[in-house]
Design a protein around this motif. Sequence first.
Motif, PDB file in Angstrom:
ATOM      1  N   UNK A 178      23.912  31.022 -24.881  1.00 22.32           N
ATOM      2  CA  UNK A 178      23.112  30.095 -25.656  1.00 22.32           C
ATOM      3  C   UNK A 178      23.306  30.260 -27.166  1.00 22.32           C
ATOM      4  N   UNK A 179      23.325  29.103 -27.849  1.00 19.66           N
ATOM      5  CA  UNK A 179      23.475  29.090 -29.310  1.00 19.66           C
ATOM      6  C   UNK A 179      22.355  28.288 -29.935  1.00 19.66           C
ATOM      7  N   UNK A 180      22.035  28.605 -31.171  1.00 15.40           N
ATOM      8  CA  UNK A 180      21.211  27.735 -32.007  1.00 15.40           C
ATOM      9  C   UNK A 180      22.143  27.219 -33.102  1.00 15.40           C
ATOM     10  N   UNK A 181      22.270  25.902 -33.217  1.00 14.15           N
ATOM     11  CA  UNK A 181      23.203  25.322 -34.180  1.00 14.15           C
ATOM     12  C   UNK A 181      22.470  24.358 -35.111  1.00 14.15           C
ATOM     13  N   UNK A 182      22.745  24.497 -36.405  1.00 10.07           N
ATOM     14  CA  UNK A 182      22.256  23.519 -37.391  1.00 10.07           C
ATOM     15  C   UNK A 182      23.453  22.957 -38.148  1.00 10.07           C
ATOM     16  N   UNK A 183      23.389  21.660 -38.464  1.00 13.46           N
ATOM     17  CA  UNK A 183      24.567  20.970 -39.009  1.00 13.46           C
ATOM     18  C   UNK A 183      24.234  20.144 -40.240  1.00 13.46           C
ATOM     19  N   UNK A 184      25.069  20.316 -41.260  1.00  8.44           N
ATOM     20  CA  UNK A 184      25.061  19.407 -42.410  1.00  8.44           C
ATOM     21  C   UNK A 184      26.144  18.367 -42.135  1.00  8.44           C
ATOM     22  N   UNK A 185      25.753  17.090 -42.173  1.00 12.68           N
ATOM     23  CA  UNK A 185      26.716  16.036 -41.837  1.00 12.68           C
ATOM     24  C   UNK A 185      27.222  15.288 -43.048  1.00 12.68           C
ATOM     25  N   UNK A 216      28.031  26.202 -22.164  1.00 14.82           N
ATOM     26  CA  UNK A 216      27.217  26.806 -23.217  1.00 14.82           C
ATOM     27  C   UNK A 216      26.023  25.873 -23.479  1.00 14.82           C
ATOM     28  N   UNK A 217      24.813  26.438 -23.586  1.00 15.59           N
ATOM     29  CA  UNK A 217      23.622  25.654 -23.948  1.00 15.59           C
ATOM     30  C   UNK A 217      23.396  25.779 -25.443  1.00 15.59           C
ATOM     31  N   UNK A 218      23.093  24.653 -26.076  1.00 13.09           N
ATOM     32  CA  UNK A 218      22.931  24.668 -27.518  1.00 13.09           C
ATOM     33  C   UNK A 218      21.580  24.075 -27.908  1.00 13.09           C
ATOM     34  N   UNK A 219      20.813  24.895 -28.599  1.00 14.13           N
ATOM     35  CA  UNK A 219      19.542  24.444 -29.171  1.00 14.13           C
ATOM     36  C   UNK A 219      19.842  23.818 -30.527  1.00 14.13           C
ATOM     37  N   UNK A 220      19.362  22.597 -30.741  1.00 17.20           N
ATOM     38  CA  UNK A 220      19.447  21.981 -32.068  1.00 17.20           C
ATOM     39  C   UNK A 220      18.016  21.704 -32.522  1.00 17.20           C
ATOM     40  N   UNK A 221      17.844  21.241 -33.737  1.00 24.70           N
ATOM     41  CA  UNK A 221      16.490  20.914 -34.201  1.00 24.70           C
ATOM     42  C   UNK A 221      15.874  19.826 -33.333  1.00 24.70           C
ATOM     43  N   UNK A 222      16.732  18.954 -32.742  1.00 29.81           N
ATOM     44  CA  UNK A 222      16.234  17.811 -31.971  1.00 29.81           C
ATOM     45  C   UNK A 222      16.254  18.005 -30.460  1.00 29.81           C
ATOM     46  N   UNK A 223      16.603  19.186 -29.980  1.00 30.34           N
ATOM     47  CA  UNK A 223      16.586  19.415 -28.534  1.00 30.34           C
ATOM     48  C   UNK A 223      17.835  20.125 -28.038  1.00 30.34           C
ATOM     49  N   UNK A 224      17.971  20.135 -26.727  1.00 29.60           N
ATOM     50  CA  UNK A 224      19.028  20.930 -26.090  1.00 29.60           C
ATOM     51  C   UNK A 224      20.215  20.069 -25.671  1.00 29.60           C
ATOM     52  N   UNK A 225      21.399  20.589 -25.922  1.00 28.03           N
ATOM     53  CA  UNK A 225      22.642  19.990 -25.434  1.00 28.03           C
ATOM     54  C   UNK A 225      23.416  21.047 -24.656  1.00 28.03           C
TER      55      UNK A 225
END
Length: 256
Positions: A178-185, A216-225
């Motif tokens: 599992x990862x926590x990912x934050x992105x600048x677009x 891989x499960x990824x936590x984002x600010x808006x939910x899980x992918x």
Amino acid sequence: MDFFKYQGTGNDFILIDDREETFPVSQDYIAHLCHRRFGIGADGLILLRNHPAYDFRMIYFNADGAEGSMCGNGGRCIVRFAHDLGLFEKETRFLAVDGEHQAAVNGDEVSLKMNDVTHIDQQPDFTFLNTGSPHYVKIVEEVEAMDVVAEGRAVRYSDRFAPGGTNANFMEPTSDKRLFVRTYERGVEDETYSCGTGVTASALVAHQQLGMQSPVSIQTLGGMLRVSFETGEAGGFSNVYLMGPAVRVYQGTIKA
Ligand SMILES: N[C@H](CCC[C@H](N)C(=O)O)C(=O)O
């Protein structure tokens, strides 16, 4: 003109059924529609058009009104839109700016096949790769406490990635799957709640750098992918899938 609003893990898009090809494409107009104060508000706008050899064609614009590279969450949202329009039942093939994509709908979930990734530029303190859009990925500690806008913007506008710029992802492993990912677009010029191509890039980097296994499960600010993949020739990746929710949130009419 009718519009529809969709979101996938908080990455939100204006969807237009443009099969008649009447939408007046202009950078200023699209930026206006995406503006969160003066317009509808969205991270991007997507046109659904016909294509002779596919179920449909996706044309994606970032919130700044310029045509963007591939958008993973937008791809999942247009698949949901095409499904809502009755263009297919369970599985679809469509054309986007980076080529053909296959996708499937299963309840609230949309699974989108991404392009194979062949070239990964591994630097000592970050990785750069293209998953349809260019992504800088950095492994960090305490991603929740980071100033993603400031740090992401510095990377996005750095000489290293000029003139095109890049999206910038900061990821923290939170377990062995599992990862926590934050992105600048880039093109939104802000942090978004989730970025599909960025999450995909982060999962592949987590495999390469940390030995994380698919899916891989990824936590984002808006939910899980979730991202699944197979390792291909010479360190590349194939059969890459991005999976998660994508739903219609409302519809309306744009004032003429
Ligand atoms: N939100 C998108 C990425 C858009 C790419 C865009 N920011 C660009 O680099 O042109 C995603 O879910 O993959």
